[in-house]
Design a protein around this motif. Structure first.
Motif, short mmCIF file in Angstrom:
data_model
loop_
_atom_site.label_atom_id
_atom_site.label_comp_id
_atom_site.label_asym_id
_atom_site.label_seq_id
_atom_site.Cartn_x
_atom_site.Cartn_y
_atom_site.Cartn_z
N TYR A 133 3.66 26.37 8.66
CA TYR A 133 3.12 26.86 9.73
C TYR A 133 4.97 27.28 10.30
CZ TYR A 133 3.96 22.96 13.48
OH TYR A 133 4.07 21.92 12.88
N TYR A 134 4.88 28.78 10.78
CA TYR A 134 4.92 28.94 12.28
C TYR A 134 5.02 29.13 13.28
CZ TYR A 134 8.15 31.43 7.73
OH TYR A 134 8.80 31.86 7.59
N ASP A 135 5.71 28.17 14.28
CA ASP A 135 6.09 28.14 15.69
C ASP A 135 6.58 29.79 16.40
OD1 ASP A 135 3.83 26.66 17.10
OD2 ASP A 135 5.25 25.19 17.11
N TYR A 136 6.31 30.30 17.29
CA TYR A 136 7.00 31.40 17.83
C TYR A 136 7.42 30.90 19.49
CZ TYR A 136 5.29 33.78 13.64
OH TYR A 136 5.21 33.87 12.64
N THR A 137 8.73 30.75 20.01
CA THR A 137 9.18 30.40 21.43
C THR A 137 9.43 32.24 21.87
OG1 THR A 137 11.29 30.77 20.37
CG2 THR A 137 10.34 28.99 20.34
N PRO B 19 9.89 19.88 11.23
CA PRO B 19 11.28 21.07 10.68
C PRO B 19 12.06 21.10 9.00
CG PRO B 19 11.52 19.84 12.80
CD PRO B 19 11.10 18.82 11.64
N VAL B 20 11.71 22.60 8.84
CA VAL B 20 12.17 22.84 7.67
C VAL B 20 13.19 23.92 7.41
CG1 VAL B 20 10.10 22.49 6.05
CG2 VAL B 20 9.86 24.71 6.88
N GLY B 21 13.96 24.10 6.56
CA GLY B 21 14.84 25.83 6.63
C GLY B 21 14.06 26.79 5.82
N GLY B 22 14.92 27.91 5.48
CA GLY B 22 14.24 28.63 5.38
C GLY B 22 14.63 30.20 6.36
N ALA B 23 14.57 31.58 6.31
CA ALA B 23 14.95 32.58 6.94
C ALA B 23 14.18 32.32 8.48
CB ALA B 23 15.00 33.68 6.37
N ALA B 24 14.49 32.03 9.54
CA ALA B 24 13.81 32.58 11.17
C ALA B 24 13.47 33.80 10.61
CB ALA B 24 14.09 31.53 11.63
N THR C 4 0.15 31.02 10.01
CA THR C 4 0.17 29.95 8.84
C THR C 4 1.52 30.29 8.05
OG1 THR C 4 -2.24 29.74 8.46
CG2 THR C 4 -1.20 29.71 6.59
N ASP C 5 2.23 29.74 7.72
CA ASP C 5 3.70 29.88 6.32
C ASP C 5 2.67 30.17 5.43
OD1 ASP C 5 6.23 30.79 5.33
OD2 ASP C 5 6.87 28.42 5.70
N ALA C 6 3.03 31.33 4.45
CA ALA C 6 2.37 31.83 3.26
C ALA C 6 2.86 31.56 2.32
CB ALA C 6 1.24 33.19 3.49
N ALA C 7 4.57 31.50 2.44
CA ALA C 7 5.67 30.53 0.99
C ALA C 7 5.60 29.98 0.27
CB ALA C 7 6.52 30.91 2.17
N ALA C 8 5.11 29.91 -0.67
CA ALA C 8 4.99 29.03 -2.63
C ALA C 8 5.73 27.31 -1.95
CB ALA C 8 5.27 29.45 -3.34
N ASP C 9 6.36 27.98 -0.69
CA ASP C 9 7.95 26.38 -0.70
C ASP C 9 7.18 25.75 0.06
OD1 ASP C 9 8.79 28.30 0.83
OD2 ASP C 9 10.76 27.74 0.33
N TYR D 60 7.79 24.34 10.24
CA TYR D 60 7.58 23.74 9.80
C TYR D 60 6.42 23.23 8.73
CZ TYR D 60 8.96 23.00 14.86
OH TYR D 60 9.39 23.50 16.13
N ASP D 61 6.35 21.98 7.64
CA ASP D 61 6.29 21.76 7.09
C ASP D 61 4.71 20.96 7.33
OD1 ASP D 61 6.64 18.69 7.36
OD2 ASP D 61 7.79 18.79 6.13
N ALA D 62 3.76 20.67 6.62
CA ALA D 62 2.17 20.61 6.67
C ALA D 62 2.64 18.80 7.72
CB ALA D 62 2.37 19.49 5.27
N ASN D 63 3.59 18.23 7.68
CA ASN D 63 3.44 17.00 8.37
C ASN D 63 4.14 17.30 9.90
OD1 ASN D 63 2.48 15.41 6.41
ND2 ASN D 63 4.12 15.32 4.89
#
Length: 908
Positions: free
Chosen positions: A708-712, A761-766, A698-703, A755-758
């Protein structure tokens, strides 16, 4: 003087000649009914004369006796006494002598079906251990079915929370979602997530004839989840010999089990039938874990001639059990313990309601399985084996919804359910309540039109017990064509097809005094919502076709559809010395999702199309028998494993995930075997690489609320060595031992995708996960055991076993390792457990053909207090409070203390 010497010499010569001419030979061949048994000990009773069988199971003994008895013994088989007579200077051939496996039940097993993949000793090049029915019947007792494997190399089994059927198994560091479980050749791992729920198979131990564990990729021809290993369970058949059994067993915590079975044997008309019924009840070792389970097994067979063999089976085990699903902190176990020792039985999930035990978490399920096997001998060279099967799972597990109840406890740490009922009915007052904390202002009668005076709960107010339903309909078939291309080559071709529908929703189980539940989650009923009055039982229905579609549902309602199409082939080469196989399979899994709560019926996402993903495996191996005592083997395989349902449709949405990458498993294995009349040993080396392991966080960021994060690129390397030994130094003494040393670590780091709730893909630091050289958790990487069984007097046995678990690491969440500076994986204290037993078999009946069997088991004889697993990874600090070197903030399960059970069984 010379005359005397001549008489002496003449007498000696006469004795030598007489001995030569009176000496005879005894020959024969020892088998197990299917193959020879090299290294079998054959001795003339009452003498030191003996021999061992050669590679073909043949023996020859020179004897001066004209008559007597041969005592024939081999590890794992009942000793046999055979009478002989031999003429002076003659040879007596006793022909083929068949030894019976120590388990009478195992001797009944004749695996006719080509859909069952069992490894053969000194032939199939895989690491394998076999458990016999007699051992399961005797030693399992009150333990869970997987626990019978606890003394198998590289196997770690725990009871988890300790609820009936809640145990779990780990093989070579892989959890049971990556261990294939097969019953009579039919795969049983959940088709959506690969899980195995042992509570659904609570009666499996009653009907098992043999169980075989193949570690590593195994020899199964199907493209199944055998990353860590394969557990093959062979059940009873309808054509077991005529007879039956009745038994009863009781133990600590009011454990009580009764069972009865009967088999007709094959009748003159070719028909056969078998039936088994059992019932098990108890309070459970952990507090508040009462349970009740039933089991039934029905089988019919028809064998009109040597060409056709038809078997029909129907078995199920409806059960309910209260669970300890929350792993409490060590500090809680200490708080409710005494004299500084933890209360290892403590559970925070239960209490009393109206004076009776009541739990938030209660599992209930009924998963009957029906199968139809048909084996058709087309010719002397070709055979067609097929099985069609169906399973209908109905049930789920309960929990809470509404006002959070977890901070409210009685002085004994129990859940104050009577207070919750009072709260829901407007009668609660803190002064009269049991809770240590004020519940607050109780519910008030509703003033809503049409619901005046009613007490209403919802997802945030009041206290309600809901049930999460996970039901399914499952149909499948496996067809295998087997043909002899030559005396040395055998070819298999087959198909594997399955279809699965999973029903996932919640309903109301107990309103705890309230009149109605209000639900406003379903978008198709907004804004008005619904007032729901129905409640549904948390006990299993004996009807496996119970309707789930028309129940009142809350919170969520979605169906998962999985289609599986597979094809496989295998080529086997076999000579007396050399055997080899090459196998390949391919499968296409299709995933489809239907959601009636988060999507309007007019939305295209209400029902998706199938997302099809291709996978498969290739593997092969060679076994070489150096001589009648030694063999070596190697095998290797590669498996491309499709992602599971949650990976295809992440975040509980009907949008296909971006990161659909097959997991890639490479396995290498080598082994050496030694077998003699007194000592057997198996040594295995293995290496398994698991790349692109699925991981989400889960991505805990307020924005990015709901994101969530998927890890490869997550890779695990599992390697190790296994040694398994058994010996029979004395005719009445058996010794078993094993040791396995593993090194299971993460290899390299991992980069995230955001990724966002839908699922967009969304931006932001990996984020980078710093996993390199991190220990894989959740299992002991070093295990060992030593056990012995001794026949004190005829049919009276004493046995004991001691096993050790070391390098036991806590369960970890790889997504938490976002800093290059970390403590790694928490190592838990090592522990050792002793089990012991007593058995007596009394022969009864006119011809002593029946028996009464007594068995006493004591598990954890020394009452060792130990942590079996930890759900958290909190290290000690200079200011932390610790228990046995472990930070008390860790959420753990303690293993069971001393337990016992006694059983009485009458076989007729």
């Amino acid at each position: 003087m010379k005359t005397i010497k001549n008489w002496v010499l003449s007498g000696l010569l006469f004795m030598v000649v007489s001995t030569v001419f009176s000496q005879g030979k005894i020959t024969g061949t020892i088998t197990d009914g299917q193959s020879s048994l090299p290294g079998t000990n054959v001795a003339v009773k009452g003498s030191k004369i003996g021999a061992s069988t050669d590679f073909d199971g043949k023996f020859m003994i020179n004897t001066t006796a004209n008559s007597g008895e041969l005592v024939i013994s081999f590890i794992g088989y009942d000793a046999k006494t055979v009478k002989f007579t031999v003429a002076n200077g003659g040879t007596t051939n006793l022909g083929t002598i068949v030894l019976t496996a120590t388990s009478n039940e195992l001797s009944e097993v004749v695996v006719r079906s080509g859909v069952v993949d069992l490894a053969k000793d000194r032939k199939t090049p895989v690491a394998v251990s076999t458990i016999k029915a007699s051992e399961i019947q005797e030693k399992l007792g009150t333990q869970e079915f997987p626990e019978i494997l606890a003394n198998t190399p590289s196997v770690y089994v725990t009871k988890a929370g300790g609820g009936f059927g809640d145990s779990r198994i780990n093989i070579r560091g892989f959890d049971q979602r990556n261990v294939a479980v097969m019953i009579n050749g039919v795969p049983v791992n959940d088709m959506e997530n690969g899980a195995v729920y042992w509570s659904n198979w609570a009666g499996l131990s009653d009907v098992t004839s043999a169980m075989q564990v193949q570690r590593g990729l195994g020899s199964s021809k199907l493209a199944i989840s055998s990353v860590g290993g394969t557990i093959n369970v062979i059940t009873r058949t309808s054509d077991m010999k005529e007879g039956g059994a009745v038994s009863t067993g009781f133990g600590n915590a009011n454990y009580l089990k009764v069972q009865g079975s009967y088999n007709t044997g094959i009748m003159k008309n070719g028909f056969s039938a078998s039936v088994l019924l059992s019932s098990t009840t108890g309070n459970g070792y952990a507090d508040g874990t009462q349970f009740q389970g039933k089991n039934y097994f029905i089988a019919f067979g028809y064998k009109p001639n040597d060409k056709h063999d038809i078997q029909f089976t129907f078995t199920g085990a409806p059960q309910w059990h209260n669970q300890r699903s929350f792993a409490n902190t060590i500090s809680d176990y200490l708080k409710y313990g005494s004299n500084g020792e933890p209360n290892i039985k403590y559970s925070s999930d239960w209490g009393y309601k109206n004076g009776e035990q009541y739990a938030w978490t209660r599992n209930f399920y009924h998963k009957p399985v029906m199968s139809f096997n048909w084996d058709y001998k087309i010719s002397e060279k070709s055979k067609l084996s097929s099985v069609a099967y169906a399973s209908w799972g109905r049930g789920g597990g309960t929990g809470n919804i509404g006002k959070s109840p977890f901070s409210y406890k009685t002085a004994d740490g129990l859940v104050p359910f009577d207070d919750f009922v009072a709260f829901n009915t407007g009668t609660y007052t803190f002064a009269k309540g049991e809770s240590l904390t004020n519940l607050g202002t109780p519910l008030k009668p509703s003033t809503i039109a049409g619901h005046e005076g009613e007490y209403i709960t919802n997802r945030s107010t009041g206290f309600t017990r809901r049930a999460s339903i996970n039901s399914h309909d499952w149909y499948g078939a496996v067809i295998d064509f087997n043909t002899k291309l030559s005396e040395k080559l055998i070819l298999d071709l087959g198909i594997d097809a399955r279809t699965y529908t999973g029903y996932h929703f919640r309903n109301i189980n107990d309103r705890l005094g309230a009149d109605v539940y209000y639900d406003n989650v379903n978008v198709n009923n907004k804004p008005a919502g619904r007032y729901l009055y129905e409640t549904y039982s948390a006990s299993p229905s004996f009807n496996p076709w119970t309707d789930v579609k028309n129940q009142e549902k809350i919170e969520y309602n979605n169906n998962g559809y999985v289609r599986w199409y597979g094809a496989f082939t295998q080529l086997e080469y076999s000579t007396e010395k050399l055997s080899a196989f090459f196998q390949g399979s391919v499968s296409q899994q299709g995933f489809k999702r239907e959601d009636t709560f988060i999507y309007l019926t007019t939305d295209p996402l209400y029902v998706t199309d199938y997302e099809n993903i291709l996978g498969g495996n290739v593997k092969g191996g060679i076994n070489y028998n150096i001589n009648e005592q030694q063999n070596v083997f190697i095998n290797s395989g590669y498996y491309s494993k499709q992602p599971n349902f949650q990976a295809v449709y992440p975040n509980n949405k009907s949008i296909v995930g971006e990161n659909l990458t097959n997991e890639k498993i490479l396995g290498l294995e080598a082994g050496y075997g030694f077998r003699s009349r007194m000592f057997n040993a198996k040594l295995n080396l293995y290496y398994t690489s698991w790349k692109d392991r699925y991981q989400r966080a889960t991505d805990a960021a307020a924005d990015n609320v709901g994101g969530y994060y998927d890890y490869t690129g997550i890779t695990e390397i599992h390697s190790g060595i296994e040694l398994e030994m058994n010996a029979k130094p004395l005719p009445k003494l058996n010794i078993n031992a094993m040791i396995s040393v593993g090194d299971w670590t993460y290899n390299g780091n991992s980069i995230s995708n955001r990724y966002d709730a839908n699922n967009e893909p969304v931006g932001g630091a990996a984020k980078t996960l710093y996993l390199d050289n991190l220990k894989v958790g959740d299992a002991a990487q070093t295990t060992a055991s030593l056990g012995a069984s001794y026949e004190v007097v005829t049919r009276v046995f004493l046995d004991a076993n001691y096993r050790v678990a070391q390098k036991l690491y806590a369960s970890i969440d790889p997504s938490k390792f976002t800093s290059e500076v970390n403590d790694g994986t928490l190592e838990l204290p090592s522990y050792g457990l002793m089990d012991a037993g007593f058995s007596y078999k009394m022969l009864v009946g006119k011809n002593k053909s029946d028996s009464v069997n007594f068995r006493l088991n004591v598990n954890n004889v020394l009452d060792e207090v130990y942590i079996s697993e930890s759900r958290t990874n909190n290290f000690t600090t200079p200011t932390s409070k610790n228990y046995n070197g472990v930070n008390v903030t860790n959420q753990v399960y303690f293993g069971f203390g001393r337990t016992w059970n006694f059983s009485l069984r009458y076989n007729f």
